[in-house]
Design a protein around this motif. Sequence first.
Motif, PDB file in Angstrom:
ATOM      1  N   MET A 170       0.808  -1.214   0.000  1.00  0.00           N
ATOM      2  CA  MET A 170       0.000   0.000   0.000  1.00  0.00           C
ATOM      3  C   MET A 170       0.845   1.270   0.000  1.00  0.00           C
ATOM      4  O   MET A 170       0.535   2.210  -0.728  1.00  0.00           O
ATOM      5  CB  MET A 170      -0.944  -0.039   1.196  1.00  0.00           C
ATOM      6  N   PRO A 171       1.932   1.320   0.804  1.00  0.00           N
ATOM      7  CA  PRO A 171       2.743   2.545   0.794  1.00  0.00           C
ATOM      8  C   PRO A 171       3.270   2.899  -0.584  1.00  0.00           C
ATOM      9  O   PRO A 171       3.309   4.075  -0.943  1.00  0.00           O
ATOM     10  CB  PRO A 171       3.899   2.208   1.746  1.00  0.00           C
ATOM     11  N   PHE A 172       3.656   1.885  -1.344  1.00  0.00           N
ATOM     12  CA  PHE A 172       4.194   2.173  -2.670  1.00  0.00           C
ATOM     13  C   PHE A 172       3.139   2.840  -3.539  1.00  0.00           C
ATOM     14  O   PHE A 172       3.388   3.832  -4.224  1.00  0.00           O
ATOM     15  CB  PHE A 172       4.694   0.879  -3.314  1.00  0.00           C
ATOM     16  N   PHE A 173       1.923   2.281  -3.489  1.00  0.00           N
ATOM     17  CA  PHE A 173       0.820   2.896  -4.217  1.00  0.00           C
ATOM     18  C   PHE A 173       0.598   4.317  -3.731  1.00  0.00           C
ATOM     19  O   PHE A 173       0.453   5.252  -4.527  1.00  0.00           O
ATOM     20  CB  PHE A 173      -0.474   2.092  -3.971  1.00  0.00           C
ATOM     21  N   ALA A 174       0.558   4.468  -2.412  1.00  0.00           N
ATOM     22  CA  ALA A 174       0.232   5.779  -1.857  1.00  0.00           C
ATOM     23  C   ALA A 174       1.232   6.830  -2.305  1.00  0.00           C
ATOM     24  O   ALA A 174       0.849   7.909  -2.771  1.00  0.00           O
ATOM     25  CB  ALA A 174       0.185   5.700  -0.332  1.00  0.00           C
ATOM     26  N   ILE A 175       2.506   6.507  -2.181  1.00  0.00           N
ATOM     27  CA  ILE A 175       3.511   7.522  -2.506  1.00  0.00           C
ATOM     28  C   ILE A 175       3.507   7.839  -3.998  1.00  0.00           C
ATOM     29  O   ILE A 175       3.616   9.006  -4.402  1.00  0.00           O
ATOM     30  CB  ILE A 175       4.912   7.038  -2.070  1.00  0.00           C
ATOM     31  N   THR A 176       3.350   6.818  -4.823  1.00  0.00           N
ATOM     32  CA  THR A 176       3.350   7.089  -6.259  1.00  0.00           C
ATOM     33  C   THR A 176       2.120   7.883  -6.670  1.00  0.00           C
ATOM     34  O   THR A 176       2.208   8.831  -7.459  1.00  0.00           O
ATOM     35  CB  THR A 176       3.397   5.764  -7.043  1.00  0.00           C
ATOM     36  N   LEU A 177       0.964   7.502  -6.117  1.00  0.00           N
ATOM     37  CA  LEU A 177      -0.251   8.243  -6.450  1.00  0.00           C
ATOM     38  C   LEU A 177      -0.172   9.657  -5.902  1.00  0.00           C
ATOM     39  O   LEU A 177      -0.689  10.604  -6.509  1.00  0.00           O
ATOM     40  CB  LEU A 177      -1.468   7.517  -5.887  1.00  0.00           C
ATOM     41  N   LEU A 178       0.479   9.804  -4.753  1.00  0.00           N
ATOM     42  CA  LEU A 178       0.653  11.131  -4.181  1.00  0.00           C
ATOM     43  C   LEU A 178       1.438  12.006  -5.143  1.00  0.00           C
ATOM     44  O   LEU A 178       1.085  13.171  -5.371  1.00  0.00           O
ATOM     45  CB  LEU A 178       1.389  11.025  -2.848  1.00  0.00           C
TER      46      LEU A 178
END
Lengths: 293, 283, 434
Positions: A170-178
Amino acid sequence: MTRLLESEKLLAAALLTPGVAILLLFIAYPFVMALWFSLTSIRVGEAGEFVGLANFEKAINDTIFQQAFKNTVFYTFWATVFKLALGMWLALLLNRHFRFKRIVRASMLLPFIIPTVLSAFAWRWMFDPTFSVMNWMLYHGGVITDRLPFLSSGDWAMWCAVLVNTWRGMPFFAITLLAGLQTINPDLHEAAALDGANAWNRFWHVTWPLLLPVTLVVVVFSVIQTFSDFQLIYVLTGGGPANSTHLIATYAYQIGVASGLLGEGAALSLFMFPVLFAVVWFQLRYLKRMENA
Amino acid sequence: MLIERKWKKWVYFYLPMAAFILFTLFPFYWMAVTAFRPDPELYRTWRQPSATPLWTLEPTLEHVKGLLQTTAFPQWLWNTMAIAIVSTAISLICGMFAGYALARLKFRGSEFLGTAIFITYLVPQTLLFIPLADIIRDMQLGNTPWALMLTYPTILIPFCTWLLMGYFKTIPKELEECARIDGATRFGAMVRIIFPVAVPGILSAGIFAFTLSWNEFIYALVFMASAEQKTVPVGVVSELIRGDIFFWGQLMAGALLGSVPVALVYSFFVEYYVTGLTGSVKG
Amino acid sequence: MSRITRRKFLQYSGAGMAGILAAHRAPVFAQANTVHILRWNDFVPAADKVLREVYAPEVQKAIGIKLNVETINANDIPARATSAIQSGNGPDIIMLLNNYPHLYSSAAVDVSAVADEVGKAGGGIYDASAQLNKVGGKWVSMPWSVVPALVAYRKSWFDEVGAKTFPKTWKEYHDVGKKLKAAKHPVGQTLGNTFGDAPTFTYPFLWSYGGQEVDAKGKVVLDSKETVESVRFMTQFWKDAHDEGGLAWDDSNNNRAFLSGDISASLNGASIYVAALNGKDKFKTEKGAPLHTDILHAPLPGGPKGTHAYHTAFNHMVMKYSKNAKGATELLRWAHKKENYDKWFTVQKGFAVGPTREWEKHPMWKQDPVMAPFGTAPLAQKRLMGFAGRPDKKAAEAWNKYIVTVMYAQACSGKMKPEEAVKWAAGELGKIYT
């Protein structure tokens, strides 16, 4: 020398050589070897003979492999859905300004940073039937009266694996989407708000379409990683209970390495390829269409 | 009006944020508690009334000390660091060059090559490690860090190339053209103009590559033979698990200490990471 | 693609790289008389210490061999062995469990000379070990030790439910177990995909009911009335007497559960007792006494068709690709000498027994009566995987796929009815024994 540094073709060749050389030597070449293995009856220490597609046939008829394939699809699908939904939500939250923003952003990445093998062990103990801290919390919170079979039941175990994978990815998704969110001009949101759109509409009609390219890319990378995942299941359940949580990668490893049946193991691994290839192909086509539009 | 806004803020922001933080960080809290928990407490089942899984009243450093003194953990830390840094460097250089070539230079087969590089990302390591063992042996690199320093880039180069390709595409062509009008070669323009501007993207790819190589398990397990050559994931798993006895205290201590270097790197660079991805994402 | 041309190509590119990487060439073990041995992380850590701190200097003095001991998690040995054999480069001696020697026999050096010598001097090697290590009449690996599995149980709790001695039949065990579970002290057993405690239970259990995988000609006969009966019994037994979390257990869970007082009995090697002994203040009974005073050991109960046991064999294979096969063989010969093996044996405190019968008479067995049953345990092992066929590659494949264990697990978890589980397992075996 100047000719080399000037000419597009020569420069391109020179620039691409190191990367391509490494990939050729350490991926393409062994890949061809592995392909050859899958067409033979090679076992540890014995060269075996050419058997055509026999290994693939055996795999398709193998009930454990069928289960592993189903598991892999299930695991990849749900983990990706959750990672995307939660990652998007977290990205939206992190996009706002609040105190401690920097430290929160950095700490959110921790599940992604810690090596999978190690965090999987931690989770394994958190789910352990005898020592589970989850059971303790739920029990003392009055939610359950007896323990939950986290890893002892095939269905529960699969969902636990999805949970751990989601936690990790999830963090990877979050940071990239951010990162993607930050490229969206806030004026667009203001304009939409002025037109009377509420938060959900603004998200769905402004944010989501603009984020689609990033989303697609991160989803593809994640699907590739998750579909070929090995470490998490290997550590968390070892494929059990009763072979019910095997993924293609872990089962191929068990057949190829533990039983020494290298040819069959290679054939099993290769089943991942068509699915991944299809996923990637669709994404590349879609992106190309978007680029041309 | 103000009360309504505050209520909304709580429901839509603070609560979800807290939930996320709890979900993400609870395992780390728990790992830390376990790493500092004395042995007798480790063996209390959750049903026992004396069980206190969420805290310990007698923290001890014995596991950390055991980890650092009785195992080769410091050596593994060093190995993993060195391997990660070198693989990242190799992948970045290859990725930067390849990304630039694919983004900026026109030549036949550029599309094919780009796709081909991406396709290699699909090949799983569980398939490759047997034939690779052969190749590593032929090159006499077995049980040396170079076995990993050269094979990890196979996992890292495709992603770095893609990321940097996207990033380079967003850099206006005018920058280069100005430089070349001033007399620089294409190569010179690339190195002196484009790369400095792309630093956030490069950092971002570098951090990601660093994380992935820290996380790798199978190649390290198979190519490294002696205890002094192992990496953290392999060392922790193979030395701290003796069949039916898991040294949980040391395992968790190892898990935490094993993530510290990478976490430190991230804490310095996370802002760059975000802006780096921003740039490539725009493209 | 002939191996020679490929190797030359890679050697050239390797040489090119080597020029740059000169400082980091792989250590070439050709110098000195070095032997690299790969073993598991011993459940008894003191034994590994003996290898490194006692054997290494002594064998150097005695026959000039430089011993390099590497230990890894037992689960990872197959991966290392496979890649070593495939690439022709790796440890000189690899420790192999159970019938792995059959899997890797083509990569082995014939050690019949050592085996004959040791067997003669030690009163004979156990028949089971012989079967596991001999292929085609030749010894492809040298048996090193056997780790017997017995049921460790809490004497006081069994007393409380009226079992003064450990049950001799499964039916008795079922009745006792029911009472124990009612008293919140269930029996613990793993039915997970784990190499140690799961097959050592399920195979003897199957045999004790008269079930078997194949007949002497290699035809799959698992689907029989006896097998179905055993599965039916196990399902009931599981529900009534066992900690049902055992479906997810690996080899370590039962140790932890037992040491924490969660279960009253479990099939295991001696590691539970040894851990309790070594941790007198850590592990206590609910009355405050040291846990080890309440532990006894007994063999598995018997079924309608006999009593059986399976004990894990540990063997050393000298690899054909090794550049120092001679040194490796000498090392084995030296290590099996009575005075040398004794040092490793005593530190095990009975967790492992020797490969030959003379070790049954060792004075160590008299020191602790609780450990005494382990000394003669291997004698009870009459069958091996793949019975009534040979414990060969096919049996190894079935073993590695956990087919028999999964058969019981599927039924006990309720996913399949006993008859279905048996049919499934027979089908899987059929694919192997074609």
